[in-house]
Scaffold this motif. Structure first.
Motif, mmCIF file in Angstrom:
data_model
loop_
_atom_site.group_PDB
_atom_site.id
_atom_site.type_symbol
_atom_site.label_atom_id
_atom_site.label_comp_id
_atom_site.label_asym_id
_atom_site.label_seq_id
_atom_site.Cartn_x
_atom_site.Cartn_y
_atom_site.Cartn_z
ATOM 1 N N HIS A 95 0.778 -1.087 0.030
ATOM 2 C CA HIS A 95 0.018 0.160 0.121
ATOM 3 C C HIS A 95 0.832 1.175 -0.096
ATOM 4 O O HIS A 95 0.352 2.233 -0.663
ATOM 5 N N ASP A 96 1.965 1.244 0.806
ATOM 6 C CA ASP A 96 2.852 2.379 0.867
ATOM 7 C C ASP A 96 3.569 2.541 -0.394
ATOM 8 O O ASP A 96 4.197 4.020 -0.569
ATOM 9 N N THR A 97 3.838 1.771 -1.012
ATOM 10 C CA THR A 97 4.906 1.829 -2.317
ATOM 11 C C THR A 97 3.960 1.723 -3.644
ATOM 12 O O THR A 97 3.927 2.768 -4.177
ATOM 13 N N LEU A 98 3.578 0.709 -3.895
ATOM 14 C CA LEU A 98 3.338 0.420 -5.198
ATOM 15 C C LEU A 98 1.881 1.034 -5.270
ATOM 16 O O LEU A 98 1.704 1.595 -6.621
ATOM 17 N N THR A 99 0.979 1.270 -4.515
ATOM 18 C CA THR A 99 -0.382 1.903 -4.651
ATOM 19 C C THR A 99 0.077 3.395 -5.066
ATOM 20 O O THR A 99 -0.609 3.885 -5.783
ATOM 21 N N HIS A 100 1.033 3.962 -4.249
ATOM 22 C CA HIS A 100 1.338 5.394 -4.605
ATOM 23 C C HIS A 100 1.862 5.471 -5.854
ATOM 24 O O HIS A 100 1.428 6.633 -6.696
ATOM 25 N N GLU A 101 2.837 5.024 -6.057
ATOM 26 C CA GLU A 101 3.478 5.012 -7.541
ATOM 27 C C GLU A 101 2.290 4.630 -8.633
ATOM 28 O O GLU A 101 2.615 5.645 -9.814
ATOM 29 N N ILE A 102 1.754 3.873 -8.531
ATOM 30 C CA ILE A 102 0.853 3.475 -9.643
ATOM 31 C C ILE A 102 -0.270 4.531 -9.967
ATOM 32 O O ILE A 102 -0.752 4.779 -11.186
ATOM 33 N N SER A 103 -0.869 5.032 -8.752
ATOM 34 C CA SER A 103 -1.664 5.920 -8.823
ATOM 35 C C SER A 103 -1.032 7.226 -9.488
ATOM 36 O O SER A 103 -1.922 7.889 -10.436
ATOM 37 N N ILE A 104 0.200 7.749 -9.365
ATOM 38 C CA ILE A 104 0.868 8.719 -9.899
ATOM 39 C C ILE A 104 0.763 8.562 -11.555
ATOM 40 O O ILE A 104 0.585 9.453 -12.168
ATOM 41 N N ILE A 105 1.528 7.374 -11.818
ATOM 42 C CA ILE A 105 1.261 7.077 -13.208
ATOM 43 C C ILE A 105 -0.132 7.138 -13.871
ATOM 44 O O ILE A 105 -0.136 7.783 -14.979
ATOM 45 N N LYS A 106 -1.109 6.893 -13.284
ATOM 46 C CA LYS A 106 -2.363 6.671 -13.891
ATOM 47 C C LYS A 106 -2.857 8.125 -13.955
ATOM 48 O O LYS A 106 -3.499 8.559 -14.898
ATOM 49 N N VAL A 107 -2.542 8.926 -12.744
ATOM 50 C CA VAL A 107 -3.058 10.204 -12.793
ATOM 51 C C VAL A 107 -2.449 11.000 -13.841
ATOM 52 O O VAL A 107 -2.796 12.027 -14.961
ATOM 53 N N GLN A 108 -1.031 10.930 -14.158
ATOM 54 C CA GLN A 108 -0.221 11.664 -15.245
ATOM 55 C C GLN A 108 -0.700 11.212 -16.437
ATOM 56 O O GLN A 108 -0.734 12.109 -17.396
ATOM 57 N N GLU B 138 -4.682 2.660 -19.308
ATOM 58 C CA GLU B 138 -5.485 1.320 -19.079
ATOM 59 C C GLU B 138 -4.894 0.408 -18.435
ATOM 60 O O GLU B 138 -5.312 0.003 -17.367
ATOM 61 N N ALA B 139 -3.561 0.308 -18.542
ATOM 62 C CA ALA B 139 -2.776 -0.760 -17.866
ATOM 63 C C ALA B 139 -2.752 -0.306 -16.208
ATOM 64 O O ALA B 139 -2.841 -1.177 -15.397
ATOM 65 N N SER B 140 -2.594 1.050 -16.241
ATOM 66 C CA SER B 140 -2.281 1.332 -14.858
ATOM 67 C C SER B 140 -3.958 1.252 -13.992
ATOM 68 O O SER B 140 -3.591 0.942 -12.779
ATOM 69 N N GLY B 141 -4.744 1.638 -14.675
ATOM 70 C CA GLY B 141 -6.116 1.393 -13.893
ATOM 71 C C GLY B 141 -6.391 -0.041 -13.596
ATOM 72 O O GLY B 141 -6.855 -0.417 -12.357
ATOM 73 N N GLN B 142 -5.996 -1.023 -14.606
ATOM 74 C CA GLN B 142 -5.957 -2.488 -14.490
ATOM 75 C C GLN B 142 -5.251 -2.928 -12.986
ATOM 76 O O GLN B 142 -5.681 -3.851 -12.399
ATOM 77 N N ALA B 143 -4.024 -2.248 -12.974
ATOM 78 C CA ALA B 143 -2.970 -2.764 -12.072
ATOM 79 C C ALA B 143 -3.590 -2.262 -10.695
ATOM 80 O O ALA B 143 -3.287 -2.863 -9.610
ATOM 81 N N MET B 144 -4.062 -1.049 -10.773
ATOM 82 C CA MET B 144 -4.964 -0.689 -9.387
ATOM 83 C C MET B 144 -5.798 -1.518 -8.961
ATOM 84 O O MET B 144 -5.951 -1.910 -7.571
ATOM 85 N N ARG B 145 -6.651 -2.020 -9.637
ATOM 86 C CA ARG B 145 -7.655 -2.956 -9.409
ATOM 87 C C ARG B 145 -7.222 -4.200 -9.044
ATOM 88 O O ARG B 145 -7.838 -4.734 -7.928
#
Length: 346
Positions: free
Chosen positions: A165-178, A202-209
């Motif tokens: 949660h502290d690492t991957l979620t944050h980084e993937i969220s930034i990628i998706k937003v950008q 699309e891939a970042s959204g799928q990765a978040m889910r």
């Protein structure tokens, strides 16, 4: 142990000089039975008692002839069958008393001798009680170790969930937003949106889910088959067509079976969303039988490559099923799509 007992019996019989061929056969036969006293304690005790009584009545009233029966007595008590052991001990004592009477001893002396012999059989049963207590303490210690291991595993799961949660979620969220901002700006300017940028979004959204699903699985180990409808509804909400069918009469199963079944269906549905393609539908069938539960997950999409080279998801399914002594088959369907079938014993 049987050879040692046989040697002691034959040596004692040789010293007394009264045992003939039949006597030696009874002694050696009862000693040979001890090869099976751990796996079949009751039959061994019954046969050893019969041999001992036959020796006492036909040869001499000798307590050593009951040595194999004493060992079998301890094994029977250790197996938790005390009433059977008491019956055998009384039979041996009665045989000794009858042998004393046949030898010409007075009734009082014969009964006294039988009482003394009974002490040996009681001691053998007491040894069985002590061994049973040791077995129970060992089992309790094993359960305690397993509980401690489960607690450590739960703590490790929570630690992994926090790290993810502290690492991957944050980084993937930034990628998706950008990526989303870049797509929005491109469209606002009227420029063509690069296909790679849309793929990243699309891939970042799928990765978040998928990451949220993984975190949920790590934080919660109380999954059960009763929660499958909720899993199906969440999968439908993500855009996947899923149908759930329950066959047989649902009933509670052992916790490891419930958890493994839920995770297998969860992983199979994840594979459908990854590999089956848009518009693919999945059928989930849970069948309750007398021997356990059967799981079937079929889809009509694209089969993800060869089943002879399974991915991490299929490998995890096989490990769960193998740990419970079940069976799993997974592969392309003749009519198209992919199929996963698992049988878990209850």
């Amino acid at each position: 142990m049987p050879p040692v007992v046989a040697g002691a019996l034959v040596l004692n019989a040789a010293l007394t000089g009264t045992a003939g061929p039949i006597g030696y056969a009874l002694l050696l036969g009862s000693a040979a039975l001890l090869y099976f006293h751990r796996t079949s304690p009751r039959p061994v005790l019954a046969l050893a008692t019969a041999c001992a009584v036959a020796y006492m009545l036909s040869v001499e009233a000798e307590i050593v002839a009951g040595l194999p029966a004493m060992i079998a007595l301890a094994s029977v008590v250790r197996a938790g069958q005390r009433s059977f052991a008491v019956t055998a001990a009384l039979t041996l004592t009665s045989g000794m008393v009858a042998a004393y009477l046949l030898a010409g001893q007075p009734v009082v002396e014969a009964v006294k001798g039988g009482g003394l012999v009974m002490g040996w059989f009681v001691a053998a049963m007491a040894m069985g009680v002590a061994l049973l207590g040791a077995d129970e303490r060992a089992a309790e210690a094993e359960r305690t170790r397993e509980e401690a291991a489960l607690r450590r595993a739960e703590q490790e799961r929570l630690r992994i969930a926090r790290e993810l949660h502290d690492t991957l979620t944050h980084e993937i969220s930034i990628i998706k937003v950008q990526a989303g901002v870049a797509v929005h700006l491109a469209r606002k300017r009227g420029d063509a949106v690069p296909a790679a940028l849309e793929a990243i979004q699309e891939a970042s959204g799928q990765a978040m889910r998928e990451l949220r699903a993984t975190l949920e699985a790590l934080r919660d180990d109380t999954v059960a088959l009763a929660r499958l409808p909720g899993l199906v509804e969440r999968t439908k909400a993500a855009g996947q067509d899923v149908r759930l069918t329950v066959e047989g009469r649902p009933r509670p199963l052992p916790e490891p079976v419930e958890q493994a079944a839920y995770r297998i269906v969860q992983e199979a549905l994840t594979n459908v969303s990854k590999h089956a393609g848009d518009g693919a539908a999945a059928d989930v069938v849970v069948g309750y039988g007398t021997a356990g539960v059967t799981l079937k997950v079929d889809d009509n999409g694209r089969a993800p490559g060869s089943a002879s080279q399974p991915g991490v998801g299929l490998t995890g399914m096989r490990e769960r099923v193998s740990a419970l002594g079940g069976s799993l088959s997974a592969g392309p369907r003749p009519e198209g799509g992919f199929s996963v079938r698992a049988e878990l014993p209850a």
